[in-house]
Design an enzyme around this catalytic site. Structure first.
Site, PDB file in Angstrom:
ATOM      1  N   ASP A 112       0.770  -1.240   0.000  1.00 56.17           N
ATOM      2  CA  ASP A 112       0.000   0.000   0.000  1.00 56.17           C
ATOM      3  C   ASP A 112       0.807   1.299   0.000  1.00 56.17           C
ATOM      4  O   ASP A 112       0.669   2.127  -0.868  1.00 56.17           O
ATOM      5  CB  ASP A 112      -0.945   0.012   1.216  1.00 56.17           C
ATOM      6  CG  ASP A 112      -1.763  -1.271   1.323  1.00 56.17           C
ATOM      7  OD1 ASP A 112      -1.616  -2.179   0.476  1.00 56.17           O
ATOM      8  OD2 ASP A 112      -2.560  -1.364   2.272  1.00 56.17           O
ATOM      9  N   GLU A 158       2.531  -9.324  11.821  1.00 57.59           N
ATOM     10  CA  GLU A 158       2.252  -8.918  10.444  1.00 57.59           C
ATOM     11  C   GLU A 158       3.545  -8.568   9.697  1.00 57.59           C
ATOM     12  O   GLU A 158       3.715  -8.939   8.538  1.00 57.59           O
ATOM     13  CB  GLU A 158       1.296  -7.731  10.475  1.00 57.59           C
ATOM     14  CG  GLU A 158       0.617  -7.417   9.157  1.00 57.59           C
ATOM     15  CD  GLU A 158      -0.360  -6.253   9.297  1.00 57.59           C
ATOM     16  OE1 GLU A 158      -0.483  -5.696  10.419  1.00 57.59           O
ATOM     17  OE2 GLU A 158      -0.993  -5.888   8.285  1.00 57.59           O
TER      18      GLU A 158
HETATM   19  C1  2M8 Z   1      -3.058  -4.479   3.744  1.00 58.97           C
HETATM   20  O1  2M8 Z   1      -3.960  -3.749   2.932  1.00 58.97           O
HETATM   21  C2  2M8 Z   1      -5.283  -3.412   3.369  1.00 58.97           C
HETATM   22  C3  2M8 Z   1      -6.018  -2.813   2.172  1.00 58.97           C
HETATM   23  O2  2M8 Z   1      -6.154  -3.797   1.186  1.00 58.97           O
HETATM   24  C4  2M8 Z   1      -5.326  -2.426   4.514  1.00 58.97           C
HETATM   25  O3  2M8 Z   1      -4.315  -1.771   4.824  1.00 58.97           O
HETATM   26  O4  2M8 Z   1      -6.386  -2.298   5.123  1.00 58.97           O
HETATM   27  C5  2M8 Z   1      -1.859  -4.883   2.849  1.00 58.97           C
HETATM   28  O5  2M8 Z   1      -0.777  -5.318   3.652  1.00 58.97           O
HETATM   29  C6  2M8 Z   1      -2.278  -5.970   1.863  1.00 58.97           C
HETATM   30  O6  2M8 Z   1      -1.166  -6.459   1.155  1.00 58.97           O
HETATM   31  C7  2M8 Z   1      -2.983  -7.127   2.573  1.00 58.97           C
HETATM   32  O7  2M8 Z   1      -3.483  -8.018   1.619  1.00 58.97           O
HETATM   33  C8  2M8 Z   1      -4.121  -6.640   3.486  1.00 58.97           C
HETATM   34  C9  2M8 Z   1      -4.711  -7.762   4.343  1.00 58.97           C
HETATM   35  O8  2M8 Z   1      -3.701  -8.500   4.975  1.00 58.97           O
HETATM   36  O9  2M8 Z   1      -3.650  -5.607   4.359  1.00 58.97           O
END
Ligand code: 2M8
Length: 430
Positions: A179, A403
């Site tokens: 992101d 994470e």
């Molecule tokens: C993160 O992205 C989401 C939006 O899609 C967020 O920040 O809310 C990123 O690390 C993405 O790569 C990942 O798939 C997602 C869920 O783990 O979180």
């Protein structure tokens, strides 16, 4: 379901602890990335999760991918989030009321977002099959998934080949999976952020602000998503980049589709041809021989984005890539320090704007490190691969299923009990 904090002691094996995390995060047919921070199904998370589940519950691994593709749109896109209707509407921002998929012809019955994520699915489907072929054959897993995977790749290579060079563009930073990568700073700087009053961020209830994107980032993310939504998810807004990771996963995915086609009695030739086309386009458009890495391309600004992110090294997952040795050399250099930094940093350790604890601006992630490990093995770098695997497992043993981690100290950040960390740990153990 209450989140289970995995306590990793010498008595409780890493394997058992990882399975407990995945069991706690399972929700009636799919796994959430983390119960609090990400309480729905995410697209590329499910691919990584299947890679772990396949070792102890092949049917659950298959269902993970089937449920995601059950929410595929008729134009072939696989949404980046499939919302769980039983989760309160305000548990995640932006939620189903923002994306309004029900208003779009061709969207599925279940609410979803309208953007996508990197195409790791064909690779995951093939590996899931390989872990338990008899079970997969009896459920006709590949026969049912194959046409959906083909439609997904077709969508990317048609609707998203914005420059006509045979490469896929992502039209939102969330689509890259990385992101707030510094690689997106220049193209994002053209987007006027919405004011904080228009954001209802929920992430900060579950993770420290210093470890997450800023309000300015979110103001830009929401403006871009809103504009895309308001065009009926057709017109790409003011952001479009060709990302080496997405395109590498597509090339690797076409190789996987060739294997899948052969397994179910179809001709693999078109997939091998496509894999070659995407690989050639990656080499022609994104490879920088002097830098020894792939750089993303800013389609709107018509310029190379000379930012050293882990995405630039991940074409190492492509079979027959002619520059795998160069990528390994860059990984071993000061920017990524493959020999001692772990997980592999998401961004250049020597850059002035490297931030060891802020999301995709420096920390090491298990999924991108797993992809690099997979690529090392693919290209015969067994010694480096084994060493990386041992150090990744040591980090997880100490920090738990976090994470993301500081690549130099191993300190854990973001949410705990994170599904792909647990799933890929299970795969690395094997
Ligand atoms: C993160 O992205 C989401 C939006 O899609 C967020 O920040 O809310 C990123 O690390 C993405 O790569 C990942 O798939 C997602 C869920 O783990 O979180």
């Amino acid at each position: 379901d209450a989140p289970v904090r995995a306590v990793i002691s010498p008595s409780a094996s890493l394997d058992r602890a990882a399975r407990r995390v995945l069991a706690a995060n399972w929700r009636r047919g799919a796994t959430v990335p983390a119960g609090g921070l990400y309480p729905h199904q995410w697209s590329w998370d499910s691919a990584f999760i299947a890679l772990g589940l396949r070792h102890f519950s092949p049917v659950r691994a298959q269902r993970e991918l089937e449920s995601l593709f059950g929410a595929q749109w008729t134009d072939g896109r696989v949404p980046h989030i499939v919302f769980d209707p039983l989760v309160p509407a305000d548990a995640y921002f932006p939620g189903p009321a923002f994306w309004r998929s029900a208003d779009v012809a061709g969207a599925p019955g279940v609410p979803t977002s309208g953007i996508v994520q990197p195409p790791a699915h064909a690779l995951a489907a093939w590996e899931t099959f390989r872990a338990a072929p008899a079970v997969a054959r009896s459920r006709r897993f590949l026969e049912r998934l194959y046409p959906r995977l083909v439609a997904w790749h077709d969508f990317l290579l048609t609707a998203r080949d914005l420059r006509g060079r045979g490469l896929v563009s992502v039209v939102h930073p969330w689509e890259s999976g990385m992101d707030n990568s510094p690689a997106w700073d220049v193209p994002l700087s053209r987007v006027v952020p919405l004011p904080p009053a228009e954001l209802a961020r929920r992430d900060l209830a579950h993770a420290a602000a210093a470890e997450r994107p800023t309000d300015t980032d979110y103001g830009r993310y929401i403006r871009l998503a809103r504009d895309y939504r308001d065009s009926g998810y057709r017109e790409t807004p003011g952001f479009a980049v060709e990302d080496p990771l997405c395109n590498a996963l597509l090339a690797a995915g076409e190789h996987a589709l060739a294997s899948i086609a052969a397994e179910i009695g179809l001709d693999p030739a078109r997939h091998l041809a496509r894999a070659q086309q995407v690989t050639d386009a990656l080499m022609a458009e994104l490879w920088d021989v002097t830098a020894g890495t792939f750089f993303a391309y800013d389609v709107v600004g018509d310029a190379v984005l000379r930012s050293y992110s882990i995405a630039g090294l991940l074409p190492v997952v492509v079979p027959d890539l002619p520059v795998a040795t160069d990528l390994v050399k860059t990984a071993l250099g000061d920017r990524f320090r493959l020999a001692d930094a772990c997980p592999v940093p998401s961004y250049d350790l020597t850059a002035a704007d490297h931030e060891a604890g802020r999301y995709w601006r420096g920390p090491g992630w298990i999924n991108t490190s797993w992809l690099f490990w997979y690529g090392l093995r693919l290209h015969g770098e067994t010694g480096l691969a084994d060493d990386l695997r041992d150090r990744l497992l040591a980090r997880v043993r100490t920090a738990g299923f976090r994470e993301y981690l500081d690549p130099l100290t191993g300190a854990g950040f973001g949410t705990d009990d994170f599904s792909w960390t647990a799933a890929l740990t299970l795969d690395l153990i094997r």
